[in-house]
Design a protein around this motif. Structure first.
Motif, PDB file in Angstrom:
ATOM      1  N   ASP A  10       0.103   5.025 -11.984  1.00 52.43           N
ATOM      2  CA  ASP A  10       0.108   6.048 -11.192  1.00 52.43           C
ATOM      3  C   ASP A  10       1.507   6.020 -10.460  1.00 52.43           C
ATOM      4  OD1 ASP A  10       0.065   8.387  -9.487  1.00 52.43           O
ATOM      5  OD2 ASP A  10      -2.032   7.717  -8.990  1.00 52.43           O
ATOM      6  N   THR A  11       2.880   6.825 -11.139  1.00 51.38           N
ATOM      7  CA  THR A  11       3.825   6.701 -10.492  1.00 51.38           C
ATOM      8  C   THR A  11       3.957   7.869  -9.210  1.00 51.38           C
ATOM      9  OG1 THR A  11       4.609   8.925 -11.869  1.00 51.38           O
ATOM     10  CG2 THR A  11       5.310   6.532 -12.650  1.00 51.38           C
ATOM     11  N   GLU A  12       3.191   8.829  -9.088  1.00 52.16           N
ATOM     12  CA  GLU A  12       3.130   9.508  -8.024  1.00 52.16           C
ATOM     13  C   GLU A  12       2.631   8.765  -6.830  1.00 52.16           C
ATOM     14  OE1 GLU A  12       4.686  12.201  -7.066  1.00 52.16           O
ATOM     15  OE2 GLU A  12       5.572  11.982  -9.004  1.00 52.16           O
ATOM     16  N   ALA A  13       1.260   7.684  -7.062  1.00 55.33           N
ATOM     17  CA  ALA A  13       0.948   6.754  -6.035  1.00 55.33           C
ATOM     18  C   ALA A  13       2.089   5.969  -5.424  1.00 55.33           C
ATOM     19  CB  ALA A  13       0.057   6.255  -6.342  1.00 55.33           C
ATOM     20  N   LEU A  14       3.104   5.498  -6.401  1.00 51.24           N
ATOM     21  CA  LEU A  14       4.132   4.706  -6.141  1.00 51.24           C
ATOM     22  C   LEU A  14       4.936   5.412  -5.116  1.00 51.24           C
ATOM     23  CD1 LEU A  14       5.779   1.957  -6.559  1.00 51.24           C
ATOM     24  CD2 LEU A  14       6.893   3.194  -8.306  1.00 51.24           C
ATOM     25  N   ARG A  15       5.209   6.906  -5.780  1.00 53.36           N
ATOM     26  CA  ARG A  15       6.118   7.617  -4.679  1.00 53.36           C
ATOM     27  C   ARG A  15       5.588   7.714  -3.333  1.00 53.36           C
ATOM     28  NH1 ARG A  15      10.461  10.418  -5.904  1.00 53.36           N
ATOM     29  NH2 ARG A  15      10.087  10.467  -8.022  1.00 53.36           N
ATOM     30  N   ARG A  16       4.392   8.159  -3.417  1.00 48.08           N
ATOM     31  CA  ARG A  16       3.739   8.574  -1.825  1.00 48.08           C
ATOM     32  C   ARG A  16       3.746   7.402  -1.033  1.00 48.08           C
ATOM     33  NH1 ARG A  16       0.386  11.269  -5.369  1.00 48.08           N
ATOM     34  NH2 ARG A  16      -1.134   9.455  -5.175  1.00 48.08           N
ATOM     35  N   GLY A  17       3.479   6.160  -1.828  1.00 48.11           N
ATOM     36  CA  GLY A  17       3.318   5.001  -0.742  1.00 48.11           C
ATOM     37  C   GLY A  17       4.581   4.510  -0.251  1.00 48.11           C
ATOM     38  N   ILE A  18       5.928   4.356  -1.261  1.00 50.33           N
ATOM     39  CA  ILE A  18       7.135   4.161  -0.648  1.00 50.33           C
ATOM     40  C   ILE A  18       7.686   5.227   0.266  1.00 50.33           C
ATOM     41  CG2 ILE A  18       9.714   4.311  -1.352  1.00 50.33           C
ATOM     42  CD1 ILE A  18       8.562   2.824  -4.047  1.00 50.33           C
ATOM     43  N   GLU A  19       7.455   6.487   0.018  1.00 52.90           N
ATOM     44  CA  GLU A  19       8.129   7.666   0.840  1.00 52.90           C
ATOM     45  C   GLU A  19       7.273   7.662   2.070  1.00 52.90           C
ATOM     46  OE1 GLU A  19       9.634  10.583  -1.625  1.00 52.90           O
ATOM     47  OE2 GLU A  19      10.756   9.349  -2.565  1.00 52.90           O
ATOM     48  N   ALA A  24      -0.835   0.081   2.094  1.00 54.88           N
ATOM     49  CA  ALA A  24      -2.264  -0.173   1.713  1.00 54.88           C
ATOM     50  C   ALA A  24      -2.164   0.764   0.322  1.00 54.88           C
ATOM     51  CB  ALA A  24      -3.192   0.570   2.511  1.00 54.88           C
ATOM     52  N   ALA A  25      -1.438   2.039   0.322  1.00 52.34           N
ATOM     53  CA  ALA A  25      -1.437   2.640  -0.958  1.00 52.34           C
ATOM     54  C   ALA A  25      -0.687   1.830  -2.056  1.00 52.34           C
ATOM     55  CB  ALA A  25      -0.748   4.204  -0.865  1.00 52.34           C
ATOM     56  N   LEU A  26       0.504   1.305  -1.722  1.00 50.77           N
ATOM     57  CA  LEU A  26       1.256   0.476  -2.648  1.00 50.77           C
ATOM     58  C   LEU A  26       0.202  -0.953  -2.948  1.00 50.77           C
ATOM     59  CD1 LEU A  26       4.921   0.493  -0.800  1.00 50.77           C
ATOM     60  CD2 LEU A  26       3.884   1.635  -2.986  1.00 50.77           C
ATOM     61  N   LEU A  27      -0.368  -1.622  -2.199  1.00 52.02           N
ATOM     62  CA  LEU A  27      -1.143  -2.473  -2.636  1.00 52.02           C
ATOM     63  C   LEU A  27      -2.358  -2.289  -3.487  1.00 52.02           C
ATOM     64  CD1 LEU A  27      -1.465  -5.496  -2.101  1.00 52.02           C
ATOM     65  CD2 LEU A  27      -3.002  -4.763  -0.154  1.00 52.02           C
ATOM     66  N   SER A  28      -2.466  -1.327  -3.485  1.00 53.00           N
ATOM     67  CA  SER A  28      -3.735  -0.474  -4.456  1.00 53.00           C
ATOM     68  C   SER A  28      -3.138  -0.581  -5.880  1.00 53.00           C
ATOM     69  CB  SER A  28      -4.308   1.026  -4.094  1.00 53.00           C
ATOM     70  OG  SER A  28      -3.475   1.839  -4.472  1.00 53.00           O
TER      71      SER A  28
END
Length: 121
Positions: A10-19, A24-28
């Motif tokens: 999920d690249t969008e989850a990666l982007r949202r977590g970073i930005e 917690a979102a990144l850890l998922s």
């Protein structure tokens, strides 16, 4: 009879977590048994910092993303079960950090990551 599709990363989850500075979102995105190696000025290639498992990775992510700084996902490439991305960061005083990661996936989750980072001094 078809084959089961491998879960996509999920690249969008990666982007949202970073930005959004959301550790917690990144850890998922990590598998329970993931390993993260960090190479930088202080933890050089012959002695990288290594985090084993989601607990140790969570401690690092919570530290990094709780800091007063901006994070931006610059580029992200997914090919099969590998992901590469660059992230830029900036502290309020203007100090910049650039990080590049290469990751291996299993069933859409990160199992190995090598992160190389450099910052203004």
């Amino acid at each position: 009879m078809g084959t089961a599709a491998t879960p996509a990363f999920d690249t969008e989850a990666l982007r949202r977590g970073i930005e959004a500075d959301n550790a917690a979102a990144l850890l998922s995105l990590y598998a329970d048994d993931a390993e993260l190696r960090v190479v930088d000025r202080n933890t050089q290639p012959s002695h990288p910092m290594v985090k084993h498992g989601r607990g140790e990775i969570a401690d690092m992510l919570n530290d990094v993303y709780s800091r007063d700084m901006k994070h931006k996902l610059e580029q992200c490439v997914v090919q099969g079960d590998h992901v590469a991305y660059t992230e830029s960061c900036e502290y309020p005083d203007g100090v910049k950090v650039l990080a590049s990661s290469m990751m291996a996936l299993r069933e859409g989750k990160i199992v190995e990551q090598t992160l190389v980072q450099a910052w203004d001094e």
